[in-house]
Every structure is written in structure tokens, then in C-alpha cells.
Design a protein around this motif. Structure first.
Motif, PDB file in Angstrom:
ATOM      1  N   TYR A   1       0.479 -33.592  25.633  1.00 46.65           N
ATOM      2  CA  TYR A   1       0.460 -32.747  24.439  1.00 46.65           C
ATOM      3  C   TYR A   1      -0.454 -33.365  23.392  1.00 46.65           C
ATOM      4  O   TYR A   1      -0.241 -34.502  22.953  1.00 46.65           O
ATOM      5  CB  TYR A   1       1.882 -32.565  23.893  1.00 46.65           C
ATOM      6  CG  TYR A   1       2.722 -31.761  24.858  1.00 46.65           C
ATOM      7  CD1 TYR A   1       2.669 -30.374  24.856  1.00 46.65           C
ATOM      8  CD2 TYR A   1       3.507 -32.395  25.821  1.00 46.65           C
ATOM      9  CE1 TYR A   1       3.396 -29.632  25.779  1.00 46.65           C
ATOM     10  CE2 TYR A   1       4.227 -31.667  26.741  1.00 46.65           C
ATOM     11  CZ  TYR A   1       4.175 -30.282  26.716  1.00 46.65           C
ATOM     12  OH  TYR A   1       4.878 -29.547  27.633  1.00 46.65           O
TER      13      TYR A   1
ATOM     14  N   SER B   1      -1.550 -33.501  19.787  1.00 44.76           N
ATOM     15  CA  SER B   1      -1.033 -33.137  18.472  1.00 44.76           C
ATOM     16  C   SER B   1      -2.150 -32.954  17.456  1.00 44.76           C
ATOM     17  O   SER B   1      -2.120 -32.016  16.655  1.00 44.76           O
ATOM     18  CB  SER B   1      -0.038 -34.204  17.987  1.00 44.76           C
ATOM     19  OG  SER B   1       0.627 -33.778  16.825  1.00 44.76           O
TER      20      SER B   1
ATOM     21  N   GLY C   1       3.104 -32.084  17.078  1.00 43.39           N
ATOM     22  CA  GLY C   1       3.017 -32.361  18.504  1.00 43.39           C
ATOM     23  C   GLY C   1       4.101 -33.264  19.051  1.00 43.39           C
ATOM     24  O   GLY C   1       4.575 -33.075  20.177  1.00 43.39           O
TER      25      GLY C   1
ATOM     26  N   SER D   1      -2.082 -26.342  18.753  1.00 46.76           N
ATOM     27  CA  SER D   1      -1.958 -27.557  17.931  1.00 46.76           C
ATOM     28  C   SER D   1      -2.973 -27.554  16.789  1.00 46.76           C
ATOM     29  O   SER D   1      -3.764 -28.461  16.640  1.00 46.76           O
ATOM     30  CB  SER D   1      -2.110 -28.818  18.789  1.00 46.76           C
ATOM     31  OG  SER D   1      -3.261 -28.773  19.598  1.00 46.76           O
TER      32      SER D   1
ATOM     33  N   SER E   1       1.704 -37.969  24.699  1.00 45.02           N
ATOM     34  CA  SER E   1       1.210 -37.249  23.523  1.00 45.02           C
ATOM     35  C   SER E   1       0.193 -38.122  22.802  1.00 45.02           C
ATOM     36  O   SER E   1       0.206 -39.348  22.917  1.00 45.02           O
ATOM     37  CB  SER E   1       2.360 -36.879  22.575  1.00 45.02           C
ATOM     38  OG  SER E   1       2.995 -38.029  22.039  1.00 45.02           O
TER      39      SER E   1
ATOM     40  N   ALA F   1       6.639 -32.526  22.144  1.00 50.50           N
ATOM     41  CA  ALA F   1       6.649 -33.432  23.291  1.00 50.50           C
ATOM     42  C   ALA F   1       8.039 -34.000  23.551  1.00 50.50           C
ATOM     43  O   ALA F   1       8.462 -34.153  24.711  1.00 50.50           O
ATOM     44  CB  ALA F   1       5.643 -34.563  23.069  1.00 50.50           C
TER      45      ALA F   1
END
Length: 283
Positions: free
Chosen positions: A66, A68, A124, A118, A146, A128
Motif C-alpha cells: 500500500y 500512502s 495509508g 492514495s 506500506s 494497511a
């Protein structure tokens, strides 16, 4: 097939070319942080993370990533394309109308590899952590990764998430902070100092690793592999990764001025020469 270190190093150069070409083509985007995180993305997708193709949103029994700090989408898109998630040719559509490759990643167009939008900083880690807890509930042993900007840590929601992760013992997550010391308005030190970030994260209950050479591919692979061995021990794992904004292009390096500015034709040509690449007409 697993790539050799030399192949991965060559890939970092290719990704840097993609980043520069993408933002230059539309005179818009964020090259500085993207260039600085190239080794991280190459290491993650080329060596460290366990994932499958074709891409599925659920991604059961595979690692998730992920992003962010979504403004560094150029490096994300290039890595996904070069890793086989979608055709490299599609990079030409970056930030154009009706493109799946918007300035900040979105989900409504179904771009393979992107699981969250995002654009807004600070969210984020919360997402996550939710996914990481979901994997635990499902008996899924895979990990969640992340990435966060250091300037992004000025958002309060991030610190709520840091607190939550430790309190709930979310120990299947590895969160990396891109610590380049720069943000859109200047240095993070001058805008809003993070102080002793290592000590703060430890005080919040995280196991913290730190790598000073975040633009050394082998060092980045090593710290990510080390982080993997620390998961499952009751604590979330953080990596403070020291990178240089604009890494690989001398006139961009270490300057917040290139946080969100595209190179002109002459600057692009200079950058390609520094990266030992000609500037071909196509990707």
C-alpha cells in the motif's frame, strides 16, 4: 524467474527513465520522491515481496503493498508495468484524460496492482493495518507492506495508526518511511521537525530498523529481508529508509524544488545522459 542483482540494478535505471519521461511528457508530476524511492520499489517487487499475476484485489495468500504517499505514483506505475501488471506502453498515458494512470493512484479504473486510492496523505497506514488484521483473521500468513513519506508523518492520523498497530499487536506489517528530509515547502526539519523518529516509533511500541543507504539496492534488499525475519513477534515492524530526493539526477538531488516539478527538454536530455541512456523516441 528471480532476477540477479545486476539485472535489478539495470531495472532501477530503466524505472528512473520511465519516471522522467512520464512527468516530462505532461509537464506535471512528482519526480523527486519517485527517483529517491526507485531502489525500494525495485527491491520490493523484484526480490522481496511474494505476489501473483494476474492481479486480484483480494490477493489471498500473497503479500500486499500500500502506497500512502501517493504523489510518487510515477515510480509505482513504472515498477508495476516493468513487473508485468500491465503493459509498459500504458505508461505513455500518465496523467492524461481517461487514463488509468492518474497523478495519484485511484481504484475506479481498475489498474492492476493498485488496491487503494492514495491522494490524501496520512491514510495509508490505517488501510494497511486493516488489511493486515484481515489476513490474520483469515489465517493468511502473508505480509502487508506500506510506504510513507517523512513529511507525511506530520499528519495526525499516522500517529493514531502507529499507536493502534502496537496496541493490537499487528505483527504482519512492514511499514517503511522514505526519510529524504524534503517536502513540498522545504526541508522537513524547517517545516515541522520529526525529532528523533527512531525513538518515537520505539516509544509507540514498534520494532524499528534503520538503513542509511536507501539508494543502495543491495542494502535495501537486505533491510527488507531483515524486517521479514522480525515479523510474527508481537510487534509491528518499521523501517526508516534514508534516501535522497531526485537520486540519480544531479540537479534534482537533495532539493525540495523537484518535489513536484517536471524537467524541460534540455533537463530531460541531461538527466538521460547522467543515467547512461540515450533518449529514444519511445519507451
Amino acid at each position: 524467474m528471480s532476477k540477479s542483482i545486476e539485472e535489478l540494478k539495470s531495472l532501477t535505471t530503466q524505472i528512473r527513465r520511465d519516471i522522467l519521461r512520464m512527468v516530462h511528457a505532461v509537464n506535471s508530476g512528482h519526480p523527486g520522491g519517485s527517483l529517491g524511492c526507485t531502489e525500494y520499489f525495485t527491491a520490493l517487487y523484484g526480490k522481496v515481496m511474494n505476489y501473483s499475476l494476474p492481479f486480484t484485489m483480494e490477493g489471498r495468500n500473497e503479500d500486499h503493498f500500500y502506497l500512502s504517499n501517493g504523489h510518487i505514483s510515477p515510480v509505482f506505475y513504472s515498477t508495476l508495468a516493468r513487473s508485468g501488471f500491465f503493459p509498459v506502453e500504458e505508461l505513455k498515458t500518465f496523467r492524461k484524460l481517461d487514463s488509468r494512470l492518474q497523478g495519484h493512484p485511484t481504484t475506479h479504473e481498475g489498474l492492476p496492482g493498485v488496491r487503494i486510492a492514495s491522494g490524501s496523505l496520512g491514510q495509508g497506514l490505517s488501510v494497511a493495518l486493516g488489511v493486515a488484521q484481515g489476513k490474520k483473521l483469515d489465517g493468511d500468513q502473508s505480509l502487508v507492506y506500506s510506504l510513507h513519506g517523512d513529511g507525511e508523518l506530520q499528519e495526525g492520523q499516522v500517529w493514531e495508526a502507529f499507536m493502534y498497530a502496537a496496541a493490537k499487536k499487528v505483527d504482519n506489517i512492514i511499514s517503511t518511511i522514505d526519510y529524504n528530509g524534503q517536502q513540498i515547502d522545504g526541508s522537513t526539519e524547517n517545516v515541522l521537525s520529526l525529532g528523533n523518529l527512531h525513538a518515537k516509533l520505539e516509544a509507540f511500541g514498534w520494532l524499528v530498523l534503520e538503513e542509511k543507504n536507501g539508494n543502495d539496492l543491495e542494502a535495501v534488499i537486505a533491510i527488507l529481508e531483515k524486517a521479514k525475519t522480525e515479523t510474527g513477534n508481537g510487534k509491528p515492524v518499521a523501517i526508516i529508509l534514508h534516501t535522497e530526493m531526485g537520486s540519480g539526477v544531479d540537479y534534482m538531488m537533495g532539493s525540495h524544488a523537484w518535489h513536484g516539478k517536471a524537467p524541460n527538454d534540455e533537463q530531460l536530455d541531461t538527466a538521460f545522459k547522467q543515467l547512461y541512456l540515450e533518449a529514444p523516441a519511445d519507451y
